[in-house]
Design an enzyme around this catalytic site. Structure first.
Site, PDB file in Angstrom:
ATOM      1  N   LYS A 183       1.179  -1.190  -0.116  1.00 49.07           N
ATOM      2  CA  LYS A 183      -0.025   0.045  -0.134  1.00 49.07           C
ATOM      3  C   LYS A 183       1.299   1.389  -0.060  1.00 49.07           C
ATOM      4  O   LYS A 183       0.869   2.180  -0.965  1.00 49.07           O
ATOM      5  CB  LYS A 183      -0.173  -0.453   1.499  1.00 49.07           C
ATOM      6  CG  LYS A 183      -1.390   1.503   1.206  1.00 49.07           C
ATOM      7  CD  LYS A 183      -2.383   1.791   2.650  1.00 49.07           C
ATOM      8  CE  LYS A 183      -1.336   1.637   4.291  1.00 49.07           C
ATOM      9  NZ  LYS A 183      -1.535   3.100   4.144  1.00 49.07           N
ATOM     10  N   ASN A 184       1.780   1.269   1.229  1.00 46.85           N
ATOM     11  CA  ASN A 184       2.769   2.528   1.096  1.00 46.85           C
ATOM     12  C   ASN A 184       4.034   2.803   0.131  1.00 46.85           C
ATOM     13  O   ASN A 184       4.505   3.636  -0.193  1.00 46.85           O
ATOM     14  CB  ASN A 184       3.437   3.004   2.568  1.00 46.85           C
ATOM     15  CG  ASN A 184       2.348   3.172   3.692  1.00 46.85           C
ATOM     16  OD1 ASN A 184       1.273   3.380   3.229  1.00 46.85           O
ATOM     17  ND2 ASN A 184       3.020   2.695   4.660  1.00 46.85           N
TER      18      ASN A 184
ATOM     19  N   ASP B 137       4.427   0.642  12.068  1.00 47.18           N
ATOM     20  CA  ASP B 137       4.051  -0.572  11.302  1.00 47.18           C
ATOM     21  C   ASP B 137       3.464  -1.596  12.027  1.00 47.18           C
ATOM     22  O   ASP B 137       2.579  -2.106  11.925  1.00 47.18           O
ATOM     23  CB  ASP B 137       3.643   0.042  10.034  1.00 47.18           C
ATOM     24  CG  ASP B 137       3.851   1.706   9.200  1.00 47.18           C
ATOM     25  OD1 ASP B 137       2.877   2.767  10.334  1.00 47.18           O
ATOM     26  OD2 ASP B 137       3.635   1.790   8.164  1.00 47.18           O
TER      27      ASP B 137
ATOM     28  N   CYS C  72      -4.258  13.539  13.896  1.00 46.48           N
ATOM     29  CA  CYS C  72      -4.364  12.357  13.679  1.00 46.48           C
ATOM     30  C   CYS C  72      -4.121  11.406  14.476  1.00 46.48           C
ATOM     31  O   CYS C  72      -3.782  12.109  15.546  1.00 46.48           O
ATOM     32  CB  CYS C  72      -2.950  12.054  12.383  1.00 46.48           C
ATOM     33  SG  CYS C  72      -2.639   9.808  11.945  1.00 46.48           S
TER      34      CYS C  72
ATOM     35  N   ARG D 229      -7.897   0.023   5.436  1.00 48.43           N
ATOM     36  CA  ARG D 229      -7.227   0.767   4.623  1.00 48.43           C
ATOM     37  C   ARG D 229      -6.199   0.533   4.454  1.00 48.43           C
ATOM     38  O   ARG D 229      -5.628   1.196   2.906  1.00 48.43           O
ATOM     39  CB  ARG D 229      -7.361   1.958   5.449  1.00 48.43           C
ATOM     40  CG  ARG D 229      -8.341   2.519   6.625  1.00 48.43           C
ATOM     41  CD  ARG D 229      -7.750   3.913   7.224  1.00 48.43           C
ATOM     42  NE  ARG D 229      -7.032   4.610   6.102  1.00 48.43           N
ATOM     43  CZ  ARG D 229      -6.240   5.935   7.089  1.00 48.43           C
ATOM     44  NH1 ARG D 229      -6.690   6.356   7.718  1.00 48.43           N
ATOM     45  NH2 ARG D 229      -5.604   6.347   5.658  1.00 48.43           N
TER      46      ARG D 229
ATOM     47  N   ARG E 140       1.450  15.155  12.694  1.00 48.56           N
ATOM     48  CA  ARG E 140       1.457  13.919  11.076  1.00 48.56           C
ATOM     49  C   ARG E 140       1.613  15.532  10.912  1.00 48.56           C
ATOM     50  O   ARG E 140       0.590  15.442   9.878  1.00 48.56           O
ATOM     51  CB  ARG E 140       1.386  13.199  11.149  1.00 48.56           C
ATOM     52  CG  ARG E 140       1.541  12.527  11.989  1.00 48.56           C
ATOM     53  CD  ARG E 140       0.310  10.720  11.314  1.00 48.56           C
ATOM     54  NE  ARG E 140       0.981   9.823  10.191  1.00 48.56           N
ATOM     55  CZ  ARG E 140       0.716   9.477   9.174  1.00 48.56           C
ATOM     56  NH1 ARG E 140      -1.014   8.915   9.354  1.00 48.56           N
ATOM     57  NH2 ARG E 140       1.590   9.347   8.356  1.00 48.56           N
TER      58      ARG E 140
HETATM   59  C1  EPZ Z   1       4.418   7.024   6.229  1.00 51.29           C
HETATM   60  O1  EPZ Z   1       4.369   8.243   6.744  1.00 51.29           O
HETATM   61  C2  EPZ Z   1       4.327   5.370   5.913  1.00 51.29           C
HETATM   62  N1  EPZ Z   1       2.562   6.419   5.168  1.00 51.29           N
HETATM   63  C3  EPZ Z   1       3.178   5.348   7.942  1.00 51.29           C
HETATM   64  O2  EPZ Z   1       2.438   4.510   7.321  1.00 51.29           O
HETATM   65  C4  EPZ Z   1       4.481   5.203   8.396  1.00 51.29           C
HETATM   66  O3  EPZ Z   1       4.023   5.015   9.521  1.00 51.29           O
HETATM   67  C5  EPZ Z   1       5.143   6.289   8.472  1.00 51.29           C
HETATM   68  O4  EPZ Z   1       6.034   6.857   7.005  1.00 51.29           O
HETATM   69  C6  EPZ Z   1       6.655   6.438   9.072  1.00 51.29           C
HETATM   70  O5  EPZ Z   1       7.105   3.997   9.145  1.00 51.29           O
HETATM   71  C7  EPZ Z   1       3.132   6.110   4.486  1.00 51.29           C
HETATM   72  O6  EPZ Z   1       3.579   5.815   3.341  1.00 51.29           O
HETATM   73  C8  EPZ Z   1       1.507   6.669   3.309  1.00 51.29           C
HETATM   74  P1  EPZ Z   1       6.901  10.096   8.011  1.00 51.29           P
HETATM   75  P2  EPZ Z   1       4.769   9.198   6.580  1.00 51.29           P
HETATM   76  O7  EPZ Z   1       6.737  11.417   7.096  1.00 51.29           O
HETATM   77  O8  EPZ Z   1       5.320   9.455   5.643  1.00 51.29           O
HETATM   78  C9  EPZ Z   1       7.216  13.882  11.705  1.00 51.29           C
HETATM   79  C10 EPZ Z   1       0.405   2.627   7.675  1.00 51.29           C
HETATM   80  O9  EPZ Z   1       0.202   2.675   8.818  1.00 51.29           O
HETATM   81  N2  EPZ Z   1       7.331  14.698  10.403  1.00 51.29           N
HETATM   82  O10 EPZ Z   1       7.574  10.036   7.887  1.00 51.29           O
HETATM   83  O11 EPZ Z   1       3.248  10.286   6.985  1.00 51.29           O
HETATM   84  C11 EPZ Z   1       6.503  13.393  11.627  1.00 51.29           C
HETATM   85  O12 EPZ Z   1       5.252  13.692  12.503  1.00 51.29           O
HETATM   86  C12 EPZ Z   1       0.540   4.296   7.744  1.00 51.29           C
HETATM   87  O13 EPZ Z   1       0.344   2.132   7.036  1.00 51.29           O
HETATM   88  C13 EPZ Z   1       7.031  15.450  10.825  1.00 51.29           C
HETATM   89  O14 EPZ Z   1       6.527  16.135  11.654  1.00 51.29           O
HETATM   90  O15 EPZ Z   1       5.663   9.523   8.207  1.00 51.29           O
HETATM   91  C14 EPZ Z   1       6.506  11.262  12.518  1.00 51.29           C
HETATM   92  O16 EPZ Z   1       6.596  11.877  13.564  1.00 51.29           O
HETATM   93  C15 EPZ Z   1       0.885   5.331   9.496  1.00 51.29           C
HETATM   94  N3  EPZ Z   1       7.072  16.809   9.537  1.00 51.29           N
HETATM   95  C16 EPZ Z   1       8.223  11.566  11.633  1.00 51.29           C
HETATM   96  O17 EPZ Z   1       8.144  12.839  11.338  1.00 51.29           O
HETATM   97  C17 EPZ Z   1       6.937  16.313   7.703  1.00 51.29           C
HETATM   98  O18 EPZ Z   1       7.045  17.354   7.710  1.00 51.29           O
HETATM   99  C18 EPZ Z   1       7.815  10.472  10.507  1.00 51.29           C
HETATM  100  O19 EPZ Z   1       6.734  10.898   9.759  1.00 51.29           O
HETATM  101  C19 EPZ Z   1       7.093  14.863   7.998  1.00 51.29           C
HETATM  102  C20 EPZ Z   1       6.858  13.828   9.302  1.00 51.29           C
END
Ligand code: EPZ
Length: 422
Positions: A22-23, A310, A119, A402, A124
């Site tokens: 999915k991701n 995850d 969220c 989802r 996020r």
């Molecule tokens: C991806 O989310 C995945 N989603 C998530 O999968 C997964 O949990 C996550 O990466 C971590 O591995 C998809 O790929 C569609 P991040 P993403 O940006 O990219 C902070 C699932 O269950 N951050 O790597 O949104 C953020 O809040 C899901 O399938 C900022 O502060 O995660 C987090 O604490 C849910 N500012 C950390 O960084 C930003 O602009 C890492 O988040 C971006 C992120």
């Protein structure tokens, strides 16, 4: 609203096959916006988040033909960008909608994307996506809950250093950089297999990228991308969930069509815990735990190649059955322990202290009515229910839909007593 009714206590046996990721599919679909030619994606899982992304792309101007047969093929054609916008109605149901931001600014010079809002698993924000686009020369403004990004004269290659590793942030900026003028260097980039898969697709479309899978990605911008055909990689989180399902029920299961290398952090923990995991061939893992005691093993979530956040909820369900105390530390998201409360309703002994959960096992879990709060939390409740005594009813399984395609059918085929009721 659908529910799952699960009768626990059956060790799983047999074979469970893995779907496409999915991701990985979500950014791949968004990448199709970068060209006016046909992009063919195979092994796109038929899960709800994918349907949401397809709906968004159709609103933007893509023509999409879906073949739900074995190839799970999706053919996308975006001759023109009709509306470079991701509305609140879609973004609030799926944060990954922000993945269209980079491709839209790169192709159309403009994007209007709703801010995601709160969220279930943490704040996020998407500030790193926006900072990256600004470095590439886009002007960003925020109004009425929307981000407006414009680059009327096109994006310019730049040096982008992410303050923190972000998976979709890296993907978003990579998709913008491939059409920028000149060289871009993305530092502190995410090394997740999904980022690598996206880079492979973009390269097939004519992009010039080096270094994917490391923390420095170099991109030489090109003027135009063309069509391509690409098969999405296996979903390592879905496969990992089945691996844990075999371990928690004390079963013997082959998880097929997966990439064992992508599951290294999980299988290392399971080996320490006393579960036998054998790589049968390039795409199959055999997981056995027959009558063996499960040992408690501490775990800390990390970016890839560390232990995936995850899979944290599913691992917690497993540790409720281990013989002793394990400490689970969540470092990626600040509020990803919602499942602990529900697991406790089933009899687990867990204390949450900030970013740590202290799990004391083994607990005799008993079936109960529980509520799924997010995608992976739901998966952990399913796993706990598979070993609980009696019947568990899991409400709000739309969360699990989802990201898992027909999970009840896959688990049933391995002997689980699980059914969906409306
Ligand atoms: C991806 O989310 C995945 N989603 C998530 O999968 C997964 O949990 C996550 O990466 C971590 O591995 C998809 O790929 C569609 P991040 P993403 O940006 O990219 C902070 C699932 O269950 N951050 O790597 O949104 C953020 O809040 C899901 O399938 C900022 O502060 O995660 C987090 O604490 C849910 N500012 C950390 O960084 C930003 O602009 C890492 O988040 C971006 C992120």
């Amino acid at each position: 609203m659908d529910k799952f009714v699960i009768e626990g206590g059956v060790p799983l046996h047999g074979t469970i096959s893995t779907n496409g990721s999915k991701n990985s599919a979500l950014p791949a679909l968004a990448a199709a916006l970068l060209t006016d030619e046909e992009v063919v994606l195979e092994r796109i899982p038929r899960v709800r988040d994918i349907r949401t992304m397809e709906r968004l792309l159709v609103d933007i101007g893509s023509e999409i033909v879906v073949d739900e047969g074995d190839s799970e093929r999706v053919v996308l054609n975006t001759k023109t960008i009709v509306s470079p916008e991701a509305p609140y109605e879609l973004v609030k149901t799926m944060r990954a909608s922000s993945l269209v931001l980079g491709p839209l600014v790169a192709r159309a010079g403009r994007a209007r994307v709703s801010l995601p809002g709160g969220c279930a698993i943490g704040a996020r924000p998407i500030n790193f996506h926006l900072a990256g686009l600004e470095h590439l020369g886009a002007r960003i403004a925020q109004e009425h809950g929307y981000i407006e990004a414009v680059a009327p004269d096109g994006l310019k290659g730049a040096h982008v250093v992410f303050d923190r590793i972000t998976v979709t942030g890296t993907e978003d900026i990579l998709m913008a950089a491939v059409l920028a003028d000149g060289e871009s260097v993305l530092e502190n980039a995410a090394r997740e297999p999904e980022v690598v898969d996206l880079a492979h697709l973009l390269r097939k479309m004519g992009a010039r990228i080096e270094g994917e899978g490391t923390s420095v990605i170099r991109v030489q911008g090109v003027a135009k991308l063309h069509g391509a055909t690409h098969e999405i990689i296996a979903d390592r989180i879905e496969a990992g969930t089945f691996v844990i399902a075999a371990a928690i029920t004390g079963g013997d299961v082959c998880v097929t069509r997966c990439v064992p290398e992508h599951l290294g952090a999980l299988t290392a923990k399971l080996a320490e815990a006393g579960v036998t995991v054998t790589q049968v061939d390039d795409t199959t893992l055999r997981v056995e735990r027959r009558n063996g005691t499960l040992l408690p093993v501490d775990m800390t979530t990390e970016e890839y190649p560390g232990f995936a956040t995850d899979l944290q909820a599913q691992y917690m369900a497993l540790m409720t059955q281990a013989n002793g105390i394990s400490i689970i530390t969540e470092t990626i998201f600040e509020n990803r322990f919602m499942h602990a409360q529900e697991l406790m309703r089933m009899g687990a002994n867990i204390r949450v202290d900030g970013r740590q959960a202290i799990v004391a096992g083994p607990s005799r879990l008993t079936g109960a009515g529980v509520i799924a709060s997010d995608l992976r939390a739901s998966a952990s409740l399913v796993l706990a229910a598979l070993v609980a005594k009696g019947e568990t009813v899991i409400d709000r399984v739309y969360h699990i839909d989802r990201g898992y395609e027909k999970i009840e059918a896959k688990l049933s085929a391995a002997g689980a007593k699980i059914r969906r009721v409306e």
